[in-house]
Every structure is written in C-alpha cells, then in structure tokens.
Write an enzyme that holds these catalytic residues in place. Structure first.
Site, PDB file in Angstrom:
ATOM      1  N   HIS A  67      37.674  12.944  57.990  1.00  0.00           N
ATOM      2  CA  HIS A  67      37.226  13.670  59.196  1.00  0.00           C
ATOM      3  C   HIS A  67      35.806  14.169  58.924  1.00  0.00           C
ATOM      4  CE1 HIS A  67      37.357  15.862  62.832  1.00  0.00           C
ATOM      5  NE2 HIS A  67      38.157  16.864  62.512  1.00  0.00           N
ATOM      6  N   HIS A 107      36.830   4.512  64.236  1.00  0.00           N
ATOM      7  CA  HIS A 107      37.165   5.782  64.862  1.00  0.00           C
ATOM      8  C   HIS A 107      38.503   5.638  65.555  1.00  0.00           C
ATOM      9  CE1 HIS A 107      36.801   9.445  67.204  1.00  0.00           C
ATOM     10  NE2 HIS A 107      35.859   9.791  66.359  1.00  0.00           N
ATOM     11  N   ASP A 161      29.124   9.833  61.968  1.00  0.00           N
ATOM     12  CA  ASP A 161      28.770  10.205  60.602  1.00  0.00           C
ATOM     13  C   ASP A 161      27.931   9.179  59.870  1.00  0.00           C
ATOM     14  OD1 ASP A 161      29.997  12.674  60.511  1.00  0.00           O
ATOM     15  OD2 ASP A 161      31.956  11.752  60.283  1.00  0.00           O
TER      16      ASP A 161
HETATM   17  N1  ACO Z   1      36.445   0.285  56.888  1.00  0.00           N
HETATM   18  C1  ACO Z   1      37.201  -0.830  56.784  1.00  0.00           C
HETATM   19  N2  ACO Z   1      38.298  -1.074  57.505  1.00  0.00           N
HETATM   20  C2  ACO Z   1      38.668  -0.107  58.368  1.00  0.00           C
HETATM   21  C3  ACO Z   1      37.925   1.084  58.543  1.00  0.00           C
HETATM   22  C4  ACO Z   1      36.769   1.255  57.761  1.00  0.00           C
HETATM   23  N3  ACO Z   1      36.041   2.354  57.867  1.00  0.00           N
HETATM   24  N4  ACO Z   1      38.524   1.856  59.481  1.00  0.00           N
HETATM   25  C5  ACO Z   1      39.604   1.172  59.883  1.00  0.00           C
HETATM   26  N5  ACO Z   1      39.680  -0.011  59.214  1.00  0.00           N
HETATM   27  C6  ACO Z   1      40.678  -1.084  59.403  1.00  0.00           C
HETATM   28  C7  ACO Z   1      41.999  -0.697  58.758  1.00  0.00           C
HETATM   29  O1  ACO Z   1      42.084  -1.177  57.422  1.00  0.00           O
HETATM   30  C8  ACO Z   1      42.975  -1.392  59.668  1.00  0.00           C
HETATM   31  O2  ACO Z   1      42.977  -2.761  59.362  1.00  0.00           O
HETATM   32  P1  ACO Z   1      44.355  -3.582  59.385  1.00  0.00           P
HETATM   33  O3  ACO Z   1      44.769  -3.603  60.815  1.00  0.00           O
HETATM   34  O4  ACO Z   1      43.998  -4.907  58.831  1.00  0.00           O
HETATM   35  O5  ACO Z   1      45.301  -2.816  58.514  1.00  0.00           O
HETATM   36  C9  ACO Z   1      42.351  -1.245  61.056  1.00  0.00           C
HETATM   37  O6  ACO Z   1      40.936  -1.161  60.806  1.00  0.00           O
HETATM   38  C10 ACO Z   1      42.821  -0.010  61.804  1.00  0.00           C
HETATM   39  O7  ACO Z   1      42.620   1.121  60.945  1.00  0.00           O
HETATM   40  P2  ACO Z   1      43.439   2.482  61.041  1.00  0.00           P
HETATM   41  O8  ACO Z   1      43.384   3.177  59.729  1.00  0.00           O
HETATM   42  O9  ACO Z   1      44.806   2.193  61.609  1.00  0.00           O
HETATM   43  O10 ACO Z   1      42.619   3.257  62.122  1.00  0.00           O
HETATM   44  P3  ACO Z   1      42.735   4.808  62.424  1.00  0.00           P
HETATM   45  O11 ACO Z   1      42.439   4.968  63.859  1.00  0.00           O
HETATM   46  O12 ACO Z   1      44.011   5.375  61.921  1.00  0.00           O
HETATM   47  O13 ACO Z   1      41.570   5.444  61.521  1.00  0.00           O
HETATM   48  C11 ACO Z   1      39.561   6.395  60.820  1.00  0.00           C
HETATM   49  C12 ACO Z   1      40.423   5.988  62.021  1.00  0.00           C
HETATM   50  C13 ACO Z   1      40.349   7.383  59.938  1.00  0.00           C
HETATM   51  C14 ACO Z   1      38.313   7.106  61.331  1.00  0.00           C
HETATM   52  C15 ACO Z   1      39.191   5.131  60.023  1.00  0.00           C
HETATM   53  O14 ACO Z   1      38.460   4.234  60.839  1.00  0.00           O
HETATM   54  C16 ACO Z   1      38.419   5.449  58.738  1.00  0.00           C
HETATM   55  O15 ACO Z   1      39.046   5.722  57.712  1.00  0.00           O
HETATM   56  N6  ACO Z   1      37.049   5.431  58.805  1.00  0.00           N
HETATM   57  C17 ACO Z   1      36.257   5.798  57.671  1.00  0.00           C
HETATM   58  C18 ACO Z   1      36.154   7.302  57.588  1.00  0.00           C
HETATM   59  C19 ACO Z   1      35.260   7.865  58.656  1.00  0.00           C
HETATM   60  O16 ACO Z   1      34.154   7.386  58.902  1.00  0.00           O
HETATM   61  N7  ACO Z   1      35.726   8.964  59.273  1.00  0.00           N
HETATM   62  C20 ACO Z   1      34.960   9.692  60.284  1.00  0.00           C
HETATM   63  C21 ACO Z   1      35.609   9.583  61.616  1.00  0.00           C
HETATM   64  S1  ACO Z   1      34.617  10.386  62.811  1.00  0.00           S
HETATM   65  C22 ACO Z   1      34.960  12.002  62.604  1.00  0.00           C
HETATM   66  O17 ACO Z   1      35.993  12.418  62.165  1.00  0.00           O
HETATM   67  C23 ACO Z   1      33.941  12.863  62.997  1.00  0.00           C
END
Ligand code: ACO
Length: 429
Positions: free
Chosen positions: A275, A314, A370
């Site tokens: 987050h 996201h 971010d």
């Molecule tokens: N890098 C690589 N792969 C990713 C990423 C990423 N940053 N984010 C999601 N994926 C992939 C997952 O591995 C998954 O792939 P799969 O279907 O093959 O298993 C698919 O995309 C869906 O991912 P989820 O984890 O189910 O997506 P969720 O909506 O739960 O997660 C999150 C959202 C936590 C923001 C995620 O994208 C992430 O971890 N991003 C990196 C951290 C980040 O930048 N956070 C800031 C968010 S903005 C904020 O809070 C202000």
C-alpha cells in the site's frame, strides 16, 4: 419465495440447485444486500449462505459520496470533480475542505479553514518528549503510527465522536498536526532539534521548512516551485475511496473509537509495502536494478513469478492510473529544479518494456501513483523511509472525510465480518 419468472425487474432471481428453491432479492443502485443471502438455506438449522470475499474484492462496505473511481477507464473524481482539473487549479487545503465538507470553500470559508488549520499545527511539549523516546533509527512511519495513537491521550474530548463540534475540532487538529509529526519524525532520525511550525507559510511550504531547516537559528528559504509540486502530490494522494488504510480507518471508527486511534490504525495499514510503502519499494527496486541494461533481467524475474514490479498494478485501476500521468509530468519539472534523478532512466525503460509486454498487457498492469512519486520525493531530498509518511500527510483529509461519513451514517454498524470455519469439529481431551 417468488418464482424467477414473476420476479420484479429491479431484483435478482436465484435458484438454489441444492434445494430447488427460488429466491428473489431486491437490487438497488447496483447492489444486493449481503444479509439477504442468509435466507438461502438447505435446512432450518443451516445458518444461511454467506459470500466469501477475502480482500473484500467485490464487497461494498459503505455508501459514500466522497470519491468516485472508474478503474477500467482510469477516472478519479473527488466529490464529482475530475482529479486532473483539481490538481491543476486547486491547493491541497482547498481539496481537504472539499473532501471533508463536500464543497470547495468560498474565500471567507477558506480564510477560516486555513486559519483554523494553521493555528492547530503546534504539538504539545510532552508529545515532543514522547517522540524523543523512539530509537535513533526508528522508521519514521513507525514514529507516525505511534504518535498518532498517543495523540488520543492528549485530547480525551475526541471520544465524543457523535458531537459535531468535537469532530470539527479533531479534524482541524489532525490535518494541522500531521505535517508537524512527520517533520519531527524525520528530524528525530537525523538527530536534529525540532522546529515549531511557521504560521506565515503555506501548508506545503511550512512542512518543507520545518523538515529541512538545518536548525532553529538558521534561515531556510523554501523553493516555491518545489512547494507547489509537493502541494500537487498532496492533492493527488488526498483520497482514494475504500483502499486498505481507509478501510482500516472506517473499521476502527465503527466501534466509535476516537479519530486519533482510527488514524493510527489507518497509518499502520498504509505502512505495508503493498500500500503506502510501495513508493519506497519502487526506489529500492530501481536502486537494486542499478542500470538500464539490467531492466530485461528484472522483467524476466517478474514474469517468472519470482518478484513483483513495484509501482505497477492496482486493485482498482486496470488502466493507467490518472494520478501517475500527472505525477510523471510533474517529475520533469522537479528534475529541472533539482537536477535529474539517475533512477529516472531505469524507471522509464521499465515502463516502456512493461507496457509493451504481453505479461503486463494481459493482466492490465500499468504504473500506479507510486511509480514516479518516490523519484520526486527523493529529488526533493527526502530519504526513502519518509515516503509513506509523505503519503499519510495528505491522506489524513481523506481518512477524516471517510471517518466522518461513517460516523454519521445511520446504516453503519460495527464492522464484524464472517468467516468460513475450516478447523476441527468438536473434539475433547
Ligand atoms: N508485478 C508483477 N505482476 C503483478 C503485479 C506486479 N506489480 N501486480 C499484479 N501482478 C500479477 C499477479 O501476479 C497476478 O498474476 P496471475 O494472475 O498470473 O497470478 C495478477 O497480476 C493479478 O494480481 P493480484 O495480486 O491478484 O492483484 P491485486 O489486485 O490483488 O493486487 C496490488 C494489487 C497489491 C497493488 C498488486 O498489483 C501489487 O502487488 N503491486 C505492487 C505493489 C504496489 O505498487 N502497490 C501500490 C498500490 S497503489 C497504492 O496502494 C497507493
């Protein structure tokens, strides 16, 4: 139970294949009431159907009039106004007023609002002593979480959450004091004396001044363009509807805890790397990559599931985060003033490759707010561990708007989700 054929048009018909029974549930403003599912039972002793939703991916926990997001189309609006217009034309304090009170302030409302916030920025001397008790290397976000919680002991009147006047006062205090706490958390880690806020400076200027002024006796001129850039970053981070930290704020508020305790919980949620800690993680990742030629290696690791690309993806946006677009443009301006950030080239190359790669395209992974904000904060002189704190400062107005809305909502109940119990059945020693 009515038959599915004779159902009213604003309802959802379900046939339970387990029992053959038909159910009709009202649908209002695109939602079904989860408690209606309790009627779906296989026997009189069955407690009824529940929806299983880890991460609350498809569960609305409130009705809100504050922030609207359309993640598919990359739209973000505060109280109906598009973020792009607000970021261009309004200051953070005007936006805080919009979020908390529903409208932008008139000139006289603005002068009252600004005055009230400016005159609540000081911290009680005992709170400074409290902050001084943290270890010299304490993470500033840990200091922020602890200090916000401690504030509740300084303002016992804040417990009257049903009292409008009390709520108004706590809102002034929290929006006013969070930059002071943030600056002190930074100065604590630097071993510097605390500098009290200056009432003649704007919200962002004051924060930069009390953070970076070398000492009480030294003059420090804030660059107005950097203060403006920080103010825009504050606008972009002010609210984002039911995100993890806002949900923590609302959940704790639902027990009618005071807003300082709620804000401490919200800040704790923001601390996590998925987050508010993501911008810190982005810069760490860019540093670790080290040079543009290493970018393909990191992309390969990400695609192999060995790591995530921080600052990408996201929960809500499946399109370019509208805030990331504004920040990317602003990064250019900040780098003109402060000199270019060597990590920018790596970030641009990562974005270029990711946006043309099938792995990211098929998963709708775009840069989020971010991805570039950390680079700007770094260029402004903030250490990485201050990044989530810089996120928390403006998010306070969003948390408070959401807190107030929840407390005043007659439909709001104490948050108490269900679980699917998979442990042992009754057993005996
Ligand atoms: N890098 C690589 N792969 C990713 C990423 C990423 N940053 N984010 C999601 N994926 C992939 C997952 O591995 C998954 O792939 P799969 O279907 O093959 O298993 C698919 O995309 C869906 O991912 P989820 O984890 O189910 O997506 P969720 O909506 O739960 O997660 C999150 C959202 C936590 C923001 C995620 O994208 C992430 O971890 N991003 C990196 C951290 C980040 O930048 N956070 C800031 C968010 S903005 C904020 O809070 C202000």
């Amino acid at each position: 139970m009515s038959s599915v054929k004779n159902m009213p048009s604003d309802s959802l018909g379900i046939q339970d294949a387990r029992t053959g029974k038909n159910y009709s549930f009202p649908v209002e403003q695109g939602h079904l009431r989860a408690v209606d599912l309790e009627q779906v039972k296989t026997s009189d002793t069955d407690p009824g159907l529940v929806s299983y939703d880890p991460g609350l991916i498809n569960t609305a926990i409130c009705k809100s009039r504050i922030t609207y997001i359309d993640g598919e189309r990359g739209i973000l609006r505060y109280r109906g106004y598009p973020i792009e217009e607000i970021a261009e034309k309004k200051s953070y304090l005007e936006v805080a007023h919009l979020l908390v009170k529903g409208e932008f302030p008139s000139p006289s409302e603005m002068s009252d609002w600004e005055h009230n916030i400016t005159y609540h920025t000081l911290l009680h001397e005992n709170l400074k002593v409290f902050m001084g008790g943290f270890r010299y290397d304490a993470h500033p976000m840990g200091i922020l979480v602890g200090t916000l919680g401690a504030l509740s002991t300084f303002y016992p009147d804040a417990k009257n959450v049903r009292d409008e006047e009390s709520r108004r006062l706590q809102i002034y205090r929290l929006i006013a004091k969070i930059p002071t706490i943030a600056a002190f958390a930074y100065r604590h880690s630097q071993g510097r004396d605390y500098i009290d806020p200056s009432n003649d400076l704007s919200y962002a200027e004051n924060f930069l001044s009390i953070t970076f002024r070398p000492s009480v006796s030294t003059r420090y001129e804030v660059n107005p363009e950097l203060a403006k850039a920080l103010d825009v970053l504050f606008v972009l981070h002010a609210d984002h509807e039911q995100n993890c930290s806002t949900n923590a704020m609302r959940a704790v508020a639902s027990s009618l805890a005071d807003p300082y305790s709620c804000a401490a919980a919200a800040a704790a949620a923001l601390y996590g790397p998925l987050h508010g800690g993501a911008n810190e993680a982005v810069v760490q990742m860019l540093r670790e990559i080290g040079s543009v030629d290493k970018v393909p290696d990191i992309i390969r690791d990400v695609k192999a599931g060995k790591r995530r690309l921080m600052g990408f993806g996201h929960r809500v946006y499946h399109n370019y985060d509208p805030r990331a677009k504004i920040i990317k443009k602003m990064a250019g301006k900040v780098f003109e003033i402060r000199g270019t950030n060597p990590l920018l080239d790596i970030a641009l190359e990562l974005e270029r490759i990711a946006l043309s790669d099938e792995y990211f395209i098929s998963r709708h992974l775009y840069p989020n707010v971010d991805f570039y904000s950390g680079l700007i904060y770094q260029s402004m002189g903030f250490p990485t561990d201050m990044f989530p704190v810089l996120f928390a400062i403006p998010r306070m107005s969003g948390w408070l708007a959401q807190w107030q809305e929840g407390v005043m909502d007659p439909e709001q109940k104490i948050v108490r989700p269900k679980q699917i119990y998979l442990g042992p059945a009754e057993r005996h020693l």
